[in-house]
Design an enzyme around this catalytic site. Structure first.
Site, PDB file in Angstrom:
ATOM      1  N   ASP A  35     -36.658 -23.031   7.938  1.00  0.00           N
ATOM      2  CA  ASP A  35     -36.005 -24.536   7.064  1.00  0.00           C
ATOM      3  C   ASP A  35     -35.850 -24.239   5.904  1.00  0.00           C
ATOM      4  O   ASP A  35     -36.052 -23.382   4.794  1.00  0.00           O
ATOM      5  CB  ASP A  35     -36.522 -25.155   7.237  1.00  0.00           C
ATOM      6  CG  ASP A  35     -36.012 -27.066   6.965  1.00  0.00           C
ATOM      7  OD1 ASP A  35     -34.243 -26.590   7.148  1.00  0.00           O
ATOM      8  OD2 ASP A  35     -36.713 -27.823   6.542  1.00  0.00           O
ATOM      9  N   TRP A  40     -31.064 -23.527  -0.213  1.00  0.00           N
ATOM     10  CA  TRP A  40     -31.238 -22.558  -0.920  1.00  0.00           C
ATOM     11  C   TRP A  40     -29.671 -21.930  -1.446  1.00  0.00           C
ATOM     12  O   TRP A  40     -29.073 -22.109  -2.949  1.00  0.00           O
ATOM     13  CB  TRP A  40     -31.013 -21.390  -0.346  1.00  0.00           C
ATOM     14  CG  TRP A  40     -31.341 -20.027  -0.916  1.00  0.00           C
ATOM     15  CD1 TRP A  40     -31.926 -19.592  -1.451  1.00  0.00           C
ATOM     16  CD2 TRP A  40     -30.580 -18.759  -0.436  1.00  0.00           C
ATOM     17  NE1 TRP A  40     -32.956 -18.191  -1.953  1.00  0.00           N
ATOM     18  CE2 TRP A  40     -31.187 -17.742  -1.145  1.00  0.00           C
ATOM     19  CE3 TRP A  40     -29.015 -19.463  -0.164  1.00  0.00           C
ATOM     20  CZ2 TRP A  40     -30.176 -16.725  -1.776  1.00  0.00           C
ATOM     21  CZ3 TRP A  40     -28.513 -17.677  -0.712  1.00  0.00           C
ATOM     22  CH2 TRP A  40     -28.644 -16.693  -1.058  1.00  0.00           C
ATOM     23  N   ARG A  48     -22.638 -24.385   2.144  1.00  0.00           N
ATOM     24  CA  ARG A  48     -23.676 -23.876   3.111  1.00  0.00           C
ATOM     25  C   ARG A  48     -24.542 -22.611   4.341  1.00  0.00           C
ATOM     26  O   ARG A  48     -24.893 -21.724   4.396  1.00  0.00           O
ATOM     27  CB  ARG A  48     -24.256 -24.993   4.354  1.00  0.00           C
ATOM     28  CG  ARG A  48     -24.242 -25.909   3.195  1.00  0.00           C
ATOM     29  CD  ARG A  48     -24.718 -27.414   4.047  1.00  0.00           C
ATOM     30  NE  ARG A  48     -25.653 -27.001   5.338  1.00  0.00           N
ATOM     31  CZ  ARG A  48     -26.915 -27.301   5.367  1.00  0.00           C
ATOM     32  NH1 ARG A  48     -27.171 -27.980   3.939  1.00  0.00           N
ATOM     33  NH2 ARG A  48     -27.852 -27.686   6.820  1.00  0.00           N
ATOM     34  N   HIS A  52     -26.772 -19.517   5.525  1.00  0.00           N
ATOM     35  CA  HIS A  52     -27.148 -18.862   6.831  1.00  0.00           C
ATOM     36  C   HIS A  52     -27.240 -17.349   7.036  1.00  0.00           C
ATOM     37  O   HIS A  52     -28.262 -16.555   7.350  1.00  0.00           O
ATOM     38  CB  HIS A  52     -26.778 -19.729   7.830  1.00  0.00           C
ATOM     39  CG  HIS A  52     -26.765 -20.768   8.090  1.00  0.00           C
ATOM     40  ND1 HIS A  52     -27.793 -21.900   7.940  1.00  0.00           N
ATOM     41  CD2 HIS A  52     -25.334 -22.293   8.206  1.00  0.00           C
ATOM     42  CE1 HIS A  52     -27.119 -22.872   8.608  1.00  0.00           C
ATOM     43  NE2 HIS A  52     -26.524 -23.450   8.429  1.00  0.00           N
ATOM     44  N   SER A  80     -31.277 -25.814  17.043  1.00  0.00           N
ATOM     45  CA  SER A  80     -32.077 -27.203  18.278  1.00  0.00           C
ATOM     46  C   SER A  80     -30.882 -27.642  18.723  1.00  0.00           C
ATOM     47  O   SER A  80     -29.659 -27.926  18.174  1.00  0.00           O
ATOM     48  CB  SER A  80     -32.603 -28.363  17.182  1.00  0.00           C
ATOM     49  OG  SER A  80     -32.022 -29.544  16.783  1.00  0.00           O
ATOM     50  N   ARG A  86     -24.095 -31.699  13.533  1.00  0.00           N
ATOM     51  CA  ARG A  86     -23.793 -31.295  12.525  1.00  0.00           C
ATOM     52  C   ARG A  86     -21.880 -30.641  12.806  1.00  0.00           C
ATOM     53  O   ARG A  86     -21.606 -30.285  13.625  1.00  0.00           O
ATOM     54  CB  ARG A  86     -24.170 -29.648  12.059  1.00  0.00           C
ATOM     55  CG  ARG A  86     -26.326 -29.589  11.640  1.00  0.00           C
ATOM     56  CD  ARG A  86     -26.988 -28.044  10.707  1.00  0.00           C
ATOM     57  NE  ARG A  86     -27.922 -28.804  11.193  1.00  0.00           N
ATOM     58  CZ  ARG A  86     -28.588 -27.995   9.954  1.00  0.00           C
ATOM     59  NH1 ARG A  86     -28.018 -27.028   9.170  1.00  0.00           N
ATOM     60  NH2 ARG A  86     -29.558 -28.669   9.539  1.00  0.00           N
ATOM     61  N   LEU A 146     -42.681  -5.425  20.244  1.00  0.00           N
ATOM     62  CA  LEU A 146     -42.964  -6.815  19.736  1.00  0.00           C
ATOM     63  C   LEU A 146     -41.863  -7.717  20.619  1.00  0.00           C
ATOM     64  O   LEU A 146     -41.133  -7.223  21.144  1.00  0.00           O
ATOM     65  CB  LEU A 146     -42.070  -7.219  18.580  1.00  0.00           C
ATOM     66  CG  LEU A 146     -42.350  -8.648  17.830  1.00  0.00           C
ATOM     67  CD1 LEU A 146     -43.250  -9.301  17.278  1.00  0.00           C
ATOM     68  CD2 LEU A 146     -41.038  -8.611  16.672  1.00  0.00           C
ATOM     69  N   SER A 207     -40.147 -30.903  14.559  1.00  0.00           N
ATOM     70  CA  SER A 207     -38.794 -31.437  14.632  1.00  0.00           C
ATOM     71  C   SER A 207     -38.445 -30.605  16.623  1.00  0.00           C
ATOM     72  O   SER A 207     -37.502 -29.398  16.608  1.00  0.00           O
ATOM     73  CB  SER A 207     -37.883 -29.534  14.249  1.00  0.00           C
ATOM     74  OG  SER A 207     -38.264 -30.535  12.304  1.00  0.00           O
ATOM     75  N   GLU A 218     -52.250 -23.690  15.336  1.00  0.00           N
ATOM     76  CA  GLU A 218     -52.513 -23.958  13.417  1.00  0.00           C
ATOM     77  C   GLU A 218     -51.218 -24.029  13.117  1.00  0.00           C
ATOM     78  O   GLU A 218     -50.466 -22.964  12.408  1.00  0.00           O
ATOM     79  CB  GLU A 218     -53.338 -22.523  12.678  1.00  0.00           C
ATOM     80  CG  GLU A 218     -54.310 -22.174  13.406  1.00  0.00           C
ATOM     81  CD  GLU A 218     -55.485 -23.317  13.059  1.00  0.00           C
ATOM     82  OE1 GLU A 218     -55.770 -24.531  11.750  1.00  0.00           O
ATOM     83  OE2 GLU A 218     -56.221 -24.029  13.964  1.00  0.00           O
TER      84      GLU A 218
END
Ligand code: FPP
Length: 257
Positions: A35, A40, A48, A52, A80, A86, A146, A207, A218
């Site tokens: 987020d 930023w 914006r 991104h 999401s 948006r 990974l 969210s 955690e």
């Protein structure tokens, strides 16, 4: 899904321990809500989308750093189901960015042993993005260092609801339900318990992200805006995770006698 198949449980595990939790030292599952891109960019007088684009660069750096932090599974929340609300231009820009990211990251993923999977719905993303997803997943399927999962058009509540509808009347165990959840999300295996959930950007909420998998996660909230989040910040989050005592509803080790 074969509902009759017994769920795998390694020998010696506590029967009520959360499923798919890493107790073997084989690596952590870290999930990140990335987020702060918009703020930023705006704080630098940019639009914006610039945030991104920088956010995608940060994602690349964090993916590279993850294995050195002991991370075996990394799930990034990129879009999401509610993000469709948006402005249309921002949504279109994000879809183009995802496609570009998928196309450009494949070689790097293969070189670094990264297996890339997109979780979430696939029927609403543009066809070009769907094609890029399928080809990136196929090309990186041998990666073993990974597991990188990127959530796109993702809603935990929607996934749980769809899995629950399929599960109706089957009296599933938690493990079987996790497998079903993985299936509806287009994951390649059972949904995996999250060890550490990180959210950047100063907000403190989930969210609609991995609600089932975060049952005992955690939580780590950072004020840093995602484009500024560094490998050092990831190390700090993981170090704090290791300093915490996870009890899963039990008692502290010292008190257990
Ligand atoms: C939330 O910040 C960020 C998003 C909705 C998009 C996340 C996308 C990226 C990080 C880039 C692409 C990443 C990959 C892995 C392909 P926000 O826009 O809500 O920021 P704000 O809260 O400051 O407005």
């Amino acid at each position: 899904m074969d509902l009759a198949r017994p769920a795998h449980r390694p020998k010696g595990k506590v029967p009520h321990a959360p499923e798919a939790r890493d107790e073997s030292g084989a690596g952590l599952h870290v999930a990140i809500i990335m987020d702060g891109n918009g703020r930023w960019a705006v704080s630098r007088g940019s639009s914006r989308p610039a945030g991104h684009i920088e956010g995608a660069r940060t994602a690349r750096r964090i993916v590279e750093a993850a294995p050195q932090c002991g991370i075996r599974v990394l799930t990034l929340y990129a879009f999401s189901a509610d993000n469709w609300n948006r402005p249309q231009r921002e949504v279109a820009m994000l879809m183009r960015l995802f496609r570009r990211y998928l196309l450009s990251e494949v070689d790097r993923c293969i070189a670094n042993g990264v297996r890339l999977t997109i979780i979430g719905r696939r029927d609403r993303v543009p066809g070009e993005v769907r094609k890029a997803i399928e080809s990136a997943e196929a090309a990186t399927s041998e990666g073993r260092t990974l597991d990188l999962r990127i959530a796109v058009d993702y809603s935990a509540r929607d996934s749980i609801l769809r899995a629950a509808r399929r599960a109706a009347d089957h009296h599933l165990s938690r493990e079987q339900f996790s497998r079903l959840l993985g299936e509806v999300e287009h994951d390649r295996g059972p949904s995996r318990e999250v060890d550490l959930l990180i959210r950047t950007g100063g907000e403190q909420r989930l969210s609609d992200f991995l609600l089932w998998e975060c049952a005992y996660a955690e939580l780590y909230f950072s004020d840093i805006l995602w484009p500024d989040f560094s490998a050092k910040d990831l190390h700090a989050a993981v170090a704090e995770f290791h300093a915490r005592e996870r009890r899963f509803g039990g008692v502290p080790a010292a008190a257990a006698g």
